[in-house]
Motif scaffolding. Structure first.
Motif, PDB file in Angstrom:
ATOM      1  N   VAL A 253       0.838  -1.204   0.000  1.00  0.00           N
ATOM      2  CA  VAL A 253       0.000   0.000   0.000  1.00  0.00           C
ATOM      3  C   VAL A 253       0.871   1.252   0.000  1.00  0.00           C
ATOM      4  O   VAL A 253       0.723   2.131  -0.850  1.00  0.00           O
ATOM      5  CB  VAL A 253      -0.958   0.005   1.216  1.00  0.00           C
ATOM      6  N   ILE A 254       1.770   1.365   0.962  1.00  0.00           N
ATOM      7  CA  ILE A 254       2.595   2.567   1.114  1.00  0.00           C
ATOM      8  C   ILE A 254       3.485   2.787  -0.113  1.00  0.00           C
ATOM      9  O   ILE A 254       3.669   3.912  -0.566  1.00  0.00           O
ATOM     10  CB  ILE A 254       3.461   2.480   2.386  1.00  0.00           C
ATOM     11  N   GLY A 255       4.043   1.714  -0.656  1.00  0.00           N
ATOM     12  CA  GLY A 255       4.956   1.828  -1.785  1.00  0.00           C
ATOM     13  C   GLY A 255       4.293   2.068  -3.128  1.00  0.00           C
ATOM     14  O   GLY A 255       4.969   2.242  -4.135  1.00  0.00           O
ATOM     15  N   ASP A 256       2.982   2.123  -3.160  1.00  0.00           N
ATOM     16  CA  ASP A 256       2.222   2.406  -4.386  1.00  0.00           C
ATOM     17  C   ASP A 256       2.050   3.924  -4.488  1.00  0.00           C
ATOM     18  O   ASP A 256       1.103   4.488  -3.948  1.00  0.00           O
ATOM     19  CB  ASP A 256       0.869   1.692  -4.307  1.00  0.00           C
ATOM     20  N   PHE A 257       2.986   4.578  -5.165  1.00  0.00           N
ATOM     21  CA  PHE A 257       2.972   6.049  -5.198  1.00  0.00           C
ATOM     22  C   PHE A 257       1.708   6.603  -5.838  1.00  0.00           C
ATOM     23  O   PHE A 257       1.178   7.615  -5.387  1.00  0.00           O
ATOM     24  CB  PHE A 257       4.208   6.595  -5.924  1.00  0.00           C
ATOM     25  N   THR A 258       1.184   5.942  -6.842  1.00  0.00           N
ATOM     26  CA  THR A 258       0.003   6.465  -7.530  1.00  0.00           C
ATOM     27  C   THR A 258      -1.266   6.318  -6.701  1.00  0.00           C
ATOM     28  O   THR A 258      -1.960   7.300  -6.419  1.00  0.00           O
ATOM     29  CB  THR A 258      -0.183   5.761  -8.893  1.00  0.00           C
ATOM     30  N   ASP A 259      -1.602   5.106  -6.294  1.00  0.00           N
ATOM     31  CA  ASP A 259      -2.872   4.838  -5.631  1.00  0.00           C
ATOM     32  C   ASP A 259      -2.764   4.625  -4.124  1.00  0.00           C
ATOM     33  O   ASP A 259      -3.776   4.450  -3.445  1.00  0.00           O
ATOM     34  CB  ASP A 259      -3.540   3.604  -6.251  1.00  0.00           C
ATOM     35  N   GLY A 260      -1.552   4.622  -3.598  1.00  0.00           N
ATOM     36  CA  GLY A 260      -1.338   4.368  -2.176  1.00  0.00           C
ATOM     37  C   GLY A 260      -2.160   5.235  -1.241  1.00  0.00           C
ATOM     38  O   GLY A 260      -2.733   4.721  -0.273  1.00  0.00           O
ATOM     39  N   PRO A 261      -2.259   6.540  -1.486  1.00  0.00           N
ATOM     40  CA  PRO A 261      -3.036   7.371  -0.559  1.00  0.00           C
ATOM     41  C   PRO A 261      -4.498   6.944  -0.412  1.00  0.00           C
ATOM     42  O   PRO A 261      -5.038   6.915   0.693  1.00  0.00           O
ATOM     43  CB  PRO A 261      -2.925   8.777  -1.162  1.00  0.00           C
ATOM     44  N   VAL A 262      -5.145   6.561  -1.507  1.00  0.00           N
ATOM     45  CA  VAL A 262      -6.545   6.110  -1.444  1.00  0.00           C
ATOM     46  C   VAL A 262      -6.630   4.752  -0.759  1.00  0.00           C
ATOM     47  O   VAL A 262      -7.528   4.513   0.047  1.00  0.00           O
ATOM     48  CB  VAL A 262      -7.176   6.050  -2.855  1.00  0.00           C
ATOM     49  N   ARG A 263      -5.678   3.880  -1.061  1.00  0.00           N
ATOM     50  CA  ARG A 263      -5.658   2.555  -0.438  1.00  0.00           C
ATOM     51  C   ARG A 263      -5.339   2.657   1.053  1.00  0.00           C
ATOM     52  O   ARG A 263      -5.827   1.861   1.841  1.00  0.00           O
ATOM     53  CB  ARG A 263      -4.629   1.666  -1.140  1.00  0.00           C
ATOM     54  N   MET A 264      -4.535   3.628   1.419  1.00  0.00           N
ATOM     55  CA  MET A 264      -4.122   3.821   2.809  1.00  0.00           C
ATOM     56  C   MET A 264      -5.253   4.389   3.659  1.00  0.00           C
ATOM     57  O   MET A 264      -5.460   3.963   4.785  1.00  0.00           O
ATOM     58  CB  MET A 264      -2.924   4.774   2.850  1.00  0.00           C
ATOM     59  N   ALA A 265      -5.946   5.361   3.125  1.00  0.00           N
ATOM     60  CA  ALA A 265      -6.940   6.087   3.921  1.00  0.00           C
ATOM     61  C   ALA A 265      -8.246   6.247   3.150  1.00  0.00           C
ATOM     62  O   ALA A 265      -8.670   7.366   2.830  1.00  0.00           O
ATOM     63  CB  ALA A 265      -6.381   7.447   4.317  1.00  0.00           C
ATOM     64  N   PRO A 266      -8.913   5.126   2.837  1.00  0.00           N
ATOM     65  CA  PRO A 266     -10.164   5.219   2.078  1.00  0.00           C
ATOM     66  C   PRO A 266     -11.212   6.037   2.827  1.00  0.00           C
ATOM     67  O   PRO A 266     -11.375   5.901   4.029  1.00  0.00           O
ATOM     68  CB  PRO A 266     -10.596   3.755   1.925  1.00  0.00           C
ATOM     69  N   GLY A 267     -11.865   6.916   2.081  1.00  0.00           N
ATOM     70  CA  GLY A 267     -12.874   7.786   2.680  1.00  0.00           C
ATOM     71  C   GLY A 267     -12.295   9.122   3.120  1.00  0.00           C
ATOM     72  O   GLY A 267     -12.950  10.147   3.006  1.00  0.00           O
ATOM     73  N   PHE A 268     -11.061   9.119   3.607  1.00  0.00           N
ATOM     74  CA  PHE A 268     -10.368  10.357   3.982  1.00  0.00           C
ATOM     75  C   PHE A 268      -9.678  10.946   2.755  1.00  0.00           C
ATOM     76  O   PHE A 268      -9.728  12.132   2.503  1.00  0.00           O
ATOM     77  CB  PHE A 268      -9.355  10.071   5.088  1.00  0.00           C
ATOM     78  N   VAL A 269      -9.047  10.076   1.967  1.00  0.00           N
ATOM     79  CA  VAL A 269      -8.483  10.453   0.671  1.00  0.00           C
ATOM     80  C   VAL A 269      -9.461   9.945  -0.379  1.00  0.00           C
ATOM     81  O   VAL A 269      -9.770   8.753  -0.423  1.00  0.00           O
ATOM     82  CB  VAL A 269      -7.085   9.835   0.462  1.00  0.00           C
ATOM     83  N   THR A 270      -9.963  10.856  -1.210  1.00  0.00           N
ATOM     84  CA  THR A 270     -10.984  10.470  -2.187  1.00  0.00           C
ATOM     85  C   THR A 270     -10.423  10.200  -3.577  1.00  0.00           C
ATOM     86  O   THR A 270     -11.080   9.541  -4.385  1.00  0.00           O
ATOM     87  CB  THR A 270     -12.077  11.551  -2.285  1.00  0.00           C
ATOM     88  N   ALA A 271      -9.208  10.700  -3.866  1.00  0.00           N
ATOM     89  CA  ALA A 271      -8.613  10.467  -5.180  1.00  0.00           C
ATOM     90  C   ALA A 271      -7.104  10.682  -5.105  1.00  0.00           C
ATOM     91  O   ALA A 271      -6.615  11.480  -4.299  1.00  0.00           O
ATOM     92  CB  ALA A 271      -9.206  11.418  -6.223  1.00  0.00           C
ATOM     93  N   SER A 272      -6.411   9.956  -5.972  1.00  0.00           N
ATOM     94  CA  SER A 272      -4.971  10.124  -6.125  1.00  0.00           C
ATOM     95  C   SER A 272      -4.625   9.732  -7.548  1.00  0.00           C
ATOM     96  O   SER A 272      -5.027   8.662  -8.011  1.00  0.00           O
ATOM     97  CB  SER A 272      -4.209   9.251  -5.126  1.00  0.00           C
ATOM     98  N   ARG A 273      -3.915  10.612  -8.237  1.00  0.00           N
ATOM     99  CA  ARG A 273      -3.570  10.311  -9.631  1.00  0.00           C
ATOM    100  C   ARG A 273      -2.208  10.918  -9.960  1.00  0.00           C
ATOM    101  O   ARG A 273      -1.795  11.910  -9.343  1.00  0.00           O
ATOM    102  CB  ARG A 273      -4.623  10.853 -10.582  1.00  0.00           C
TER     103      ARG A 273
END
Length: 138
Positions: A20-40
């Motif tokens: 999760v953490i090492g996924d620079f593109t989608d990691g933020p959404v995977r890390m904190a679903p609902g708090f982070v709504t998008a990452s691209r």
């Protein structure tokens, strides 16, 4: 320059947390679903992260070390405009099914530290909850 450091123990193996953490593109959404709504990705080394409150942050990848499970990035624009910023996320194994997640942030001006620290607390809590719940469900 203000320095904020947070750490939590996650009852999941380090490799699963690093996925999760090492996924620079989608990691933020995977890390904190609902708090982070998008990452691209906006550029090969820059992502745009959108939070539930409408805050949009541009983050530049400084370094990713898959062997050390360490991601270094810097906030470079968006709703938050720090003069200087560097963040380090690291996952450390603590046995086969347990890990420590350490997240540090150095920012200027100092007044941003409280806001950033609150976001770190929320993100870490959601990461722990999400990964531990998924593991328990298996």
């Amino acid at each position: 320059m203000a320095f904020v450091e947070k750490e939590t123990v996650i009852e999941v193996g380090a490799q699963r947390v690093w996925e999760v953490i090492g996924d620079f593109t989608d990691g933020p959404v995977r890390m904190a679903p609902g708090f982070v709504t998008a990452s691209r990705l906006e550029k090969p080394d820059e992502r745009v992260v959108t939070f539930v409150d409408g805050t949009v942050v541009h983050e530049r990848l400084v370094e990713i070390d898959h062997q050390a499970c360490r991601l270094v990035y810097s906030v470079v624009g968006g709703s938050m405009q720090p003069e200087s910023d560097i963040s380090i996320m690291q996952v450390v194994a603590d046995g086969d099914d347990r890990s420590r997640f350490v997240w540090s942030h150095q920012v200027q001006p100092d007044g941003l530290a409280e806001t950033i620290g609150g976001g770190m607390d929320r993100g870490m809590s959601l990461l722990k909850q999400t990964l531990e719940t998924r593991t328990a469900a298996r």
